[in-house]
Design a protein around this motif. Structure first.
Motif: not given
Length: 210
Positions: A103-112, A141-144, A160-163, A165-173
């Protein structure tokens, strides 16, 4: 630990290998003789599976971010009350493919959406039940995208990959925020190497009793 049991979650962007890892870990845990409840999000109960259909249906492209977040929360609450809490109370290992970090990664970092409000939603929908260990499969994301069957992609996988990438960065945070709970695994390695690393993390957590 959560009561008598242990709660383990798997996280990562779409096509990072969670389903493959979940299947392998399920076999491993059963082989060790540990009681297991294996679940997925959204889903796992009759009601939650119906909500899953709404969330992942590509025909629902117009779904608003907060609608999405609340539906995930509703499916989670049903799963917690029906499956997760009873299993933990009975001393089982609960292995869940996705949970609150999604939820935090997708709807937070991904959706804003605002993270604080999403955290409040998570608290309401989990009753305070948090993972003891989270295995985060990290993949570019490109590998995924190379791994995906885009003909069968669901509503979120079609982002897309841009979304992603935001999710991945959220997970890393999140991994930086919760280093004791979230263990990072390089998902670009072979499935066998990923599985072995995951097993070691689980063994260590169960032996420590934390």
């Amino acid at each position: 630990m959560n009561g008598k049991g242990c709660f383990i979650t798997l996280e990562g962007i779409d096509a990072s290998g969670k389903s493959t890892l979940a299947a392998g870990l399920k076999e491993y845990i059963i082989e060790q003789g540990w009681p297991l409840a294996s679940l997925r999000e959204p889903g796992g109960t009759q009601i939650s599976e119906k909500i899953r259909q709404l969330l992942l249906d590509t025909a629902n492209a117009g779904m608003k971010p907060w609608t999405e977040a609340v539906l995930y929360g509703a499916a989670r609450r049903q799963l917690v009350e029906e499956c997760i809490k009873p299993a933990l109370d009975n001393g089982a290992i609960v292995l869940a493919d996705r949970y609150t970090d999604s939820t935090l990664a997708y709807q937070g970092y991904g959706r804003g959406l605002e993270l604080k409000r999403l955290e409040e939603l998570n608290d309401i929908c989990t009753g305070g039940i948090r993972p003891d260990l989270t295995l985060l499969l990290d993949l570019e994301p490109a590998r995924a995208r190379e791994r995906q069957d885009r003909q069968q992609a669901d509503r979120l996988e079609k982002e897309g990959c841009e979304f992603q990438a935001k999710v991945r960065n959220g997970y890393l945070e999140l991994a930086r925020r919760y280093p004791e709970r979230i263990q990072l695994i390089d998902a670009s390695r072979s499935p066998e190497e990923v599985m072995e690393t995951a097993r070691l993390f689980i063994k260590d957590r169960l032996s420590s009793g934390k």
